[in-house]
Scaffold this active site. Structure first.
Site, PDB file in Angstrom:
ATOM      1  N   SER A 117       1.406  -0.812   0.131  1.00  0.00           N
ATOM      2  CA  SER A 117       0.310   0.017   0.047  1.00  0.00           C
ATOM      3  C   SER A 117       1.053   1.388  -0.025  1.00  0.00           C
ATOM      4  O   SER A 117       0.051   2.880  -0.358  1.00  0.00           O
ATOM      5  CB  SER A 117      -0.612  -0.350   0.974  1.00  0.00           C
ATOM      6  OG  SER A 117      -0.337   0.867   2.511  1.00  0.00           O
ATOM      7  N   LYS A 154       1.215   4.308   7.589  1.00  0.00           N
ATOM      8  CA  LYS A 154       0.748   5.219   5.792  1.00  0.00           C
ATOM      9  C   LYS A 154       1.439   6.365   6.153  1.00  0.00           C
ATOM     10  O   LYS A 154       1.828   6.968   6.592  1.00  0.00           O
ATOM     11  CB  LYS A 154      -0.755   5.497   6.679  1.00  0.00           C
ATOM     12  CG  LYS A 154      -1.827   3.557   6.781  1.00  0.00           C
ATOM     13  CD  LYS A 154      -1.737   3.551   4.876  1.00  0.00           C
ATOM     14  CE  LYS A 154      -2.935   1.596   4.957  1.00  0.00           C
ATOM     15  NZ  LYS A 154      -2.447   0.883   3.804  1.00  0.00           N
TER      16      LYS A 154
END
Length: 197
Positions: A117, A154
């Site tokens: 990701s 993230k």
């Protein structure tokens, strides 16, 4: 009707104290204020350590052993420019990776990444990220976060009351923190280590 006092169900549900428990206001002589603050600081660190243990994170060594390796003192061109033979300056200097990549040893941790990701930020499946807990996260920082018990790397997005955790891969949708979800930011990613592809 009674006036003043604590209202039922008011205030936070858990202690926001840096000591991890309820606190009381006391008066101390001004002459020993600094001594008392130093004494209390030890309790803050103890509470922070207890928090880490709760998260299952081992403690970092405050003074990791040095691991100095030879470093070529010049630059290595990634293009096609001319540069002197590497043998010319080889082993003239030494580099300790702790000095180069770790600013605050007690606050520095390594995490191994699983998943794709964050490939747009140069963080790949199998990469190792170097995380500094002493760095204050800001919007756009790449962070290690615990969301409802799931650890993830993230990019942090904060605008007003809106908090999102963004991926660097269009196949992964942003995570928008909903009311009731618990977000714990562990630290800020400072460097990434991975094998060249």
């Amino acid at each position: 009707m009674a006036q003043g006092g604590k209202r039922p169900n008011s205030g936070p549900n858990r202690s926001m104290s840096p000591y991890g428990e309820k606190t009381s206001v006391i008066r101390v002589p001004a002459s020993i204020k600094s001594d008392v603050l130093v004494y209390l600081d030890a309790f803050k660190k103890k509470a922070a350590s207890a928090h880490d243990i709760t998260l299952g994170i081992p403690q970092a060594l405050p003074n990791p052993p040095a691991l100095a390796r030879p470093i070529y003192s010049g630059n290595v061109s990634a293009g096609q420019s001319r540069f002197p033979s590497p043998a010319q300056d080889y082993e003239q200097k030494f580099l300790d990776l702790n000095d180069r990549y770790i600013t605050n040893p007690p606050a520095t941790f390594f995490f191994q990444v699983k998943g794709d990701s964050m490939i747009g930020a140069g963080i790949y499946d199998g990469s190792t990220v170097i995380v500094d807990r002493a760095v204050k996260p800001k919007s756009s920082s790449i962070i290690i976060a615990d969301v409802d018990g799931e650890w993830m790397v993230k990019r942090l997005y904060k605008r007003g009351n809106v908090v999102k955790l963004l991926s660097e891969n269009p196949e992964h949708a942003p995570i928008v923190l909903a009311e009731g979800q618990e977000l714990v930011i562990f630290g800020v990613v400072m460097y990434v280590i991975h094998q060249p592809k």
